[in-house]
Scaffold this motif. Structure first.
Motif, PDB file in Angstrom:
ATOM      1  N   MET A  54       0.834  -1.204   0.000  1.00 46.20           N
ATOM      2  CA  MET A  54       0.000   0.000   0.000  1.00 46.20           C
ATOM      3  C   MET A  54       0.870   1.255   0.000  1.00 46.20           C
ATOM      4  O   MET A  54       0.576   2.228  -0.704  1.00 46.20           O
ATOM      5  N   ARG A  55       1.958   1.205   0.795  1.00 49.30           N
ATOM      6  CA  ARG A  55       2.887   2.352   0.814  1.00 49.30           C
ATOM      7  C   ARG A  55       3.390   2.672  -0.594  1.00 49.30           C
ATOM      8  O   ARG A  55       3.455   3.828  -1.009  1.00 49.30           O
ATOM      9  N   GLU A  56       3.742   1.628  -1.345  1.00 50.59           N
ATOM     10  CA  GLU A  56       4.276   1.851  -2.694  1.00 50.59           C
ATOM     11  C   GLU A  56       3.195   2.356  -3.638  1.00 50.59           C
ATOM     12  O   GLU A  56       3.418   3.269  -4.435  1.00 50.59           O
ATOM     13  N   ARG A  57       2.016   1.740  -3.559  1.00 51.87           N
ATOM     14  CA  ARG A  57       0.924   2.160  -4.450  1.00 51.87           C
ATOM     15  C   ARG A  57       0.527   3.628  -4.199  1.00 51.87           C
ATOM     16  O   ARG A  57       0.286   4.388  -5.141  1.00 51.87           O
ATOM     17  N   ALA A  86       2.926   9.869   4.546  1.00 56.03           N
ATOM     18  CA  ALA A  86       1.831  10.441   5.331  1.00 56.03           C
ATOM     19  C   ALA A  86       0.488   9.836   4.913  1.00 56.03           C
ATOM     20  O   ALA A  86      -0.375   9.569   5.759  1.00 56.03           O
ATOM     21  N   LEU A  87       0.315   9.584   3.628  1.00 55.19           N
ATOM     22  CA  LEU A  87      -0.939   8.971   3.169  1.00 55.19           C
ATOM     23  C   LEU A  87      -1.065   7.558   3.742  1.00 55.19           C
ATOM     24  O   LEU A  87      -2.159   7.133   4.136  1.00 55.19           O
ATOM     25  N   THR A  88       0.048   6.850   3.808  1.00 53.93           N
ATOM     26  CA  THR A  88       0.022   5.501   4.373  1.00 53.93           C
ATOM     27  C   THR A  88      -0.349   5.546   5.853  1.00 53.93           C
ATOM     28  O   THR A  88      -1.114   4.709   6.336  1.00 53.93           O
ATOM     29  N   VAL A  89       0.187   6.538   6.555  1.00 50.18           N
ATOM     30  CA  VAL A  89      -0.151   6.697   7.973  1.00 50.18           C
ATOM     31  C   VAL A  89      -1.651   6.931   8.134  1.00 50.18           C
ATOM     32  O   VAL A  89      -2.303   6.348   8.992  1.00 50.18           O
ATOM     33  N   LEU A  90      -2.203   7.776   7.262  1.00 48.08           N
ATOM     34  CA  LEU A  90      -3.649   8.032   7.335  1.00 48.08           C
ATOM     35  C   LEU A  90      -4.468   6.777   7.041  1.00 48.08           C
ATOM     36  O   LEU A  90      -5.596   6.635   7.496  1.00 48.08           O
ATOM     37  N   MET A  91      -3.893   5.867   6.257  1.00 45.00           N
ATOM     38  CA  MET A  91      -4.635   4.674   5.811  1.00 45.00           C
ATOM     39  C   MET A  91      -4.265   3.409   6.595  1.00 45.00           C
ATOM     40  O   MET A  91      -4.716   2.322   6.257  1.00 45.00           O
ATOM     41  N   LYS A  92      -3.458   3.550   7.642  1.00 47.97           N
ATOM     42  CA  LYS A  92      -2.918   2.347   8.281  1.00 47.97           C
ATOM     43  C   LYS A  92      -3.985   1.489   8.963  1.00 47.97           C
ATOM     44  O   LYS A  92      -3.838   0.272   9.025  1.00 47.97           O
ATOM     45  N   ASP A  93      -5.034   2.090   9.480  1.00 54.08           N
ATOM     46  CA  ASP A  93      -6.094   1.278  10.078  1.00 54.08           C
ATOM     47  C   ASP A  93      -7.109   0.842   9.024  1.00 54.08           C
ATOM     48  O   ASP A  93      -7.733  -0.212   9.147  1.00 54.08           O
ATOM     49  N   ALA A  94      -7.273   1.668   8.010  1.00 52.46           N
ATOM     50  CA  ALA A  94      -8.254   1.365   6.966  1.00 52.46           C
ATOM     51  C   ALA A  94      -7.914   0.063   6.243  1.00 52.46           C
ATOM     52  O   ALA A  94      -8.802  -0.590   5.682  1.00 52.46           O
ATOM     53  N   ILE A  95      -6.659  -0.339   6.272  1.00 55.63           N
ATOM     54  CA  ILE A  95      -6.275  -1.557   5.547  1.00 55.63           C
ATOM     55  C   ILE A  95      -6.805  -2.816   6.243  1.00 55.63           C
ATOM     56  O   ILE A  95      -6.841  -3.890   5.625  1.00 55.63           O
ATOM     57  N   ASN A  96      -7.241  -2.699   7.479  1.00 56.94           N
ATOM     58  CA  ASN A  96      -7.798  -3.862   8.188  1.00 56.94           C
ATOM     59  C   ASN A  96      -9.302  -3.987   7.928  1.00 56.94           C
ATOM     60  O   ASN A  96     -10.049  -3.064   8.228  1.00 56.94           O
ATOM     61  N   PRO A  97      -9.759  -5.114   7.391  1.00 54.06           N
ATOM     62  CA  PRO A  97     -11.186  -5.267   7.078  1.00 54.06           C
ATOM     63  C   PRO A  97     -12.047  -5.297   8.344  1.00 54.06           C
ATOM     64  O   PRO A  97     -11.567  -5.669   9.414  1.00 54.06           O
TER      65      PRO A  97
END
Lengths: 660, 660
Positions: free
Chosen positions: B283-286, B311-322
């Protein structure tokens, strides 16, 4: 020595690492342990992961009738642009009270906007060894309250433009037919929320078919005056290009363009509603009566008129529950709401404070922070927040620094990002003494509310004994109950508490070369004594049943103003709000925090000036009128090199790095 | 009879109440019970209240090497605007597999946008007695993933405009000095993310002071061409007035106005990234390689160039968990991601499917829904989602209705909100037979991937046996593995399952006058057999190593097109993406779901037409090129009387009312 069930060992490093690294160096306790320490059972809260929980509102009903603990508000003197360590002192005081003095304590603080986290300012979880953890969760989404506000605010904004659009293209009858469509049997009904508008219009009919054409028109046509719309869209991002925009330029919107703009989400009136509400039912009413603008006839148009009070409440139903977190030393924190401190009242929520006061109970302490200098944050705490909550504080802590007092005494300007002038790094007792007029006025202003005032002198390594003694003396002379030196270690106001240092020394766990200790424990003891020795009863600065101008003038007087000057626009707005029946509301001054006056450059304790009121606006749902003293920016921007350049995720550990 | 540990009694009422009332009539199980049934321990998930939990990504590592269960995708025939009951069938099939056939099963579905919940469509949790609960939480904030996407998307948007602003007013040197400021010792450093840009530019220096003026310029000046910017802002609200706007009209923005617009949040490329990513590192790379536009020299400018991938990855770090939820009958559901089905691929997340396949294990079932008709949703499931996930489905379910097939056979137009024509309410076998060409093409298209195809005929009370038999025969003739009639009760495609009805009858719990039962159990059995009897291996429709045009033409052929026609703009874009090295990406067609062709009015199985490609765009981070076949609206509007008029909170119970 540290007897709280949830207290923990801290590994202290030298030099003091970045805030995120300190925060990450401690394994937070499971939040259910923190909750259990407060006698909360699992049905009292909803977990949001392992380190956050929302304390549910019914706790208030359950504890109804049980006595409250002591209520302490932390404010500050007029600050420098660097900040004087108010949040750190607030958290440190609670760590002292809870982890060292073994008192029941809850820290009540605001949820920070996510915008500055990625912009200039960085996070707001306190600093160094006085932090709320996990600090990344605190500074980011938390439990979604600000996101809920964004969603609710913008649904209302979309409804305004769309309603104007549909009204422009439809006859009264067509509009009415769409609003109250016949069902399969051809029967029309009003939805519940429509009865609110009918009532407002004085129509007591319940069958849509009975309305006269005149009534159909007044019911179905809000007839919003586009120029009167005060409701803007919001976003929790520092996006300066949205400050002023034109919407409706798509071909389907048929030329209904309009100039408007975005504010940062925490500037939404819905945030102020969240901070001031006392229950679900109260929030429902406040959200419904938010005024978005006027009809062309001059009548206020509300969220309920647009059919939205219920839906907004649904969007905010979880946000009303405060979020339980912890300090680095395992004392409980309630994070809830974070309204702007100028166009709104800058205090955390009534609901969190109420719950906290029940949870700590008699002899326990709730420490709540008021944004900005005490002339703004603490004044609004007293006259707006306590007025709506009915709560009575016993003690106001005023955080002061030698640095800021030197500035008030005539020292050179302090500018963020530039090195401090020599005056701030070497002893200059007379400069400090001269600046204490600022502290003195804050003390006497706070004493007028009937609370005991404790001054917390947040010491830097460059401060000298003579300077500190000058502050202590000035504070006592001005009527402070006590003045306590809190020594943080040298660079940047971050540091460890004396008790912590002693404990670490005793346990051979100290790798830091400590030459100065902070006396937060002394501050804790002073605050405790101040709370136990209240001799007066709480008073407000002004009653509600005087005119808007009289209220403004009462506050202006507390600033040292000799009078108030109203612009033509301000006069017009005051007349309008008066005719609309909103005179009974408290006043929320939108003024700079960098001076008692409207002029940020006027330091010390200016007097004799005329306070100019440029405009007057209102947050009817939140429940206050806000006069604008100067121009307030409600949407920050990003610098050339924002904080986000340093923020990343360690994708192996899942940990956030570079957050400051 | 119902042996799952978490199965529960349903009280069925007649007539079938509103969805929210059914949902509220059942007390959901604590989500930790649902998790335990899946052999998840508390450290595998984070609770979000009592009825939602985020399953944590490390579960995938822990189960690495353990075998997967069966993988079933649910698609549909080309639908009417009323929808053919795909979500309800998906949930019902899982309830049958899990609660009746006692199989391990996980339903994987998309998180709906909050916009339509308050607009026209209402919620998306399934319907009647086949729902995901609590349905209000499902339809509202859930666990904040869409809010995280909104925040991340808009931070990137703000960074774009602000960067152009700062570049416009600063020299190369000043810009560089601000990006790499000297520290106290006068030493400059690059932040980690800056090395990504340096690498891209072919600069392998590590000391900022060593850069030549030319290198300083190319590093510090992104030189974004404003006309090339494809990155728009987003909001999870139906706000049509934001479709086209002008930003930057504030005086501080110095005339740098620009036309742009907002999409609804689920249309953000970040949503597509979330749906296609396989790990935090991926996700970090994408996120970092998302392209926001080009430099004036024509080079793609990425989020990492702007300093934002971390920073975008940090914002999305919980969103990646279903998010784990449950059906009305207590079977587990993973809700995760909800990308648009035209400009994106319209499928729930790879991560959720992967976790689910491990959790159900061999002999268990993961049922995942693909948005729109199978020509779009299921095609993209195969060629985009399965390509990135490496997963292999065994069975594709195609949901069909007699109503839609009659439309394809030449029946009058079906329009939402208008009464159905008589043709749809009385027997007309030949109309059905004629329409089965549509079903047949979907079947043969799906069979081409090497999966077994089961047709689920979602029966309405007006359907006759002859009509249903015609569909069954056509399905079998077209090569379906099986075709099963699923009978929902008459009005609106909502209903109860046969097994449920039988069980309720057996328990004297049935107050409903049931004359028809749904055969979801039969569907469950058919799907089980289809999965157990796969004879072919999975094939893609096209390889990745052919040209963009060849890929587009392969998909067009599956629609029945005789050829493809490219606009000048499309040609230009294809040439650009080819020169930029993006030819290896799969194709995501942005086409109407209402016809195999580009023309929504062409029903049945049109052929011989030329598919026009109006424009070609790309989501480089998500990983696909998307040709535009016609105009796609990416921001819905609100009607004159939106759903929100009925939505409110019962402030006494805290329950949501009026959600549909």
């Amino acid at each position: 020595m540290v007897s709280s069930k949830t207290a923990r060992k801290l590994e202290v490093a030298s030099p003091v690492p970045a805030d995120i690294d300190i925060a990450n160096s401690v394994s937070p306790l499971h939040i259910s342990d923190i909750a259990a320490d407060l006698n909360l059972s699992p049905h009292h809260y909803d977990l949001y992961g392992k380190f956050k929980a929302k304390v549910l509102l019914p706790v208030l009903d359950e504890f109804q009738g049980s006595p409250d603990g002591y209520y302490v508000v932390v404010g500050g003197i007029t600050p420098t642009p660097l900040g004087e360590g108010k949040s750190t002192t607030t958290v440190g005081l609670c760590q002292a009270l809870g982890a060292f003095l073994d008192k029941k304590v809850v820290t009540c603080i605001r949820q920070p906007s996510q915008g500055p986290t990625f912009g200039i300012k960085g996070g707001a979880a306190g600093g160094g060894y006085s932090q709320v953890i996990p600090m990344d969760e605190f500074n980011l989404h938390l439990t979604g309250d600000i996101h809920a506000i964004t969603a609710a605010n913008n649904l209302l904004a979309a409804a305004i433009d769309t309603r104007m659009f549909h009204e422009a293209s439809q006859s009264d009858k067509a509009l009415f037919n769409r609003l109250c469509p016949p069902n399969k049997e051809g029967k029309r009904t009003f939805s519940d929320i429509m009865f609110r508008r009918l009532k407002k219009l004085g129509i007591d009919k319940t069958n849509p078919d009975d309305l006269t054409p005149e009534e159909v028109k007044s019911f179905a046509r809000l007839d919003i005056d586009p120029d009167s719309i005060t409701w803007r869209r919001v976003m929790d991002v520092n996006d300066r290009f949205l400050r002023k925009i034109t919407v409706g330029q798509g071909p389907e919107e048929k030329g209904m363009v309009r100039e408007t703009g975005f504010d940062i989400s925490v500037a939404s009136e819905i945030m102020a509603v969240l901070a001031l509400t006392t229950s679900l039912a109260d929030m429902r009413e406040r959200l419904g009566k938010m005024v978005i603008g006027n009809s062309k006839a001059g009548d206020p148009v509300t969220a309920d008129d647009l059919g939205l009070g219920g839906a907004l409440t649904v969007l905010m139903k979880d946000a009303i529950n405060p979020t339980l977190m912890q300090t680095l030393e395992g004392t409980p924190v309630l994070v809830h709401a974070g309204p702007f401190a100028n166009i709104a009242h800058g205090n955390s929520s009534v609901v969190a404070d109420k719950i906290a006061l029940k949870l700590v109970g008699p002899g326990g302490f709730v420490v709540t922070e008021a944004g900005f200098g005490a002339d703004i944050g603490a004044e609004k705490f007293m006259n707006i927040k306590c007025r709506y909550s009915g709560l009575t504080p016993q003690c106001a802590v005023i955080v002061a620094t030698v640095r800021a007092l030197k500035m008030h005494g005539g020292g050179p300007a302090v500018v963020a990002g530039r090195p401090l002038d020599r005056a701030y790094l070497t002893e200059n007792v007379s400069l400090v003494e001269a600046g204490c007029v600022n502290l003195a006025r804050h003390i006497s202003n706070m004493k007028a509310y009937g609370v005991n005032v404790v001054v917390a002198i947040n010491m830097f390594s460059t401060d000298t004994e003579a300077e500190l003694n000058a502050v202590k003396k000035a504070a006592t002379d001005a009527g402070a109950f006590d003045a306590v030196i809190c020594t943080h270690h040298a660079h940047g106001g971050k540091g460890a508490c004396r008790f912590l240092v002693s404990w670490l020394l005793a346990n051979n766990a100290l790798s830091l070369n400590v030459t100065e200790y902070c006396d937060k424990v002394d501050l804790g003891i002073a605050v405790q004594k101040a709370c136990e020795n209240v001799t007066e009863t709480m008073r407000f600065l002004y009653p509600l049943d005087i005119s808007i101008k009289e209220k403004i003038e009462a506050i202006a007087k507390s600033y040292g103003a000799a009078g108030v000057e109203y612009s033509e626009q301000a006069e017009k707005q005051i007349a309008m709000y008066t005719s609309q029946g909103f005179t009974h509301l408290p006043i929320c001054m939108a003024k700079t925090q960098y001076s008692f006056s409207h002029n940020a450059a006027e330091k010390g304790a200016p007097s004799g000036f005329i306070l100019p009121i440029r405009d007057v606006r209102a947050s009817i749902g939140a429940g206050f009128i806000y006069p604008l003293v100067g121009t307030m920016s409600t949407m920050p921007g990003l610098p050339t090199r924002p904080c986000f350049f340093d923020i990343d995720l360690d994708t192996t550990t899942g940990r956030v790095i570079g957050l400051s």
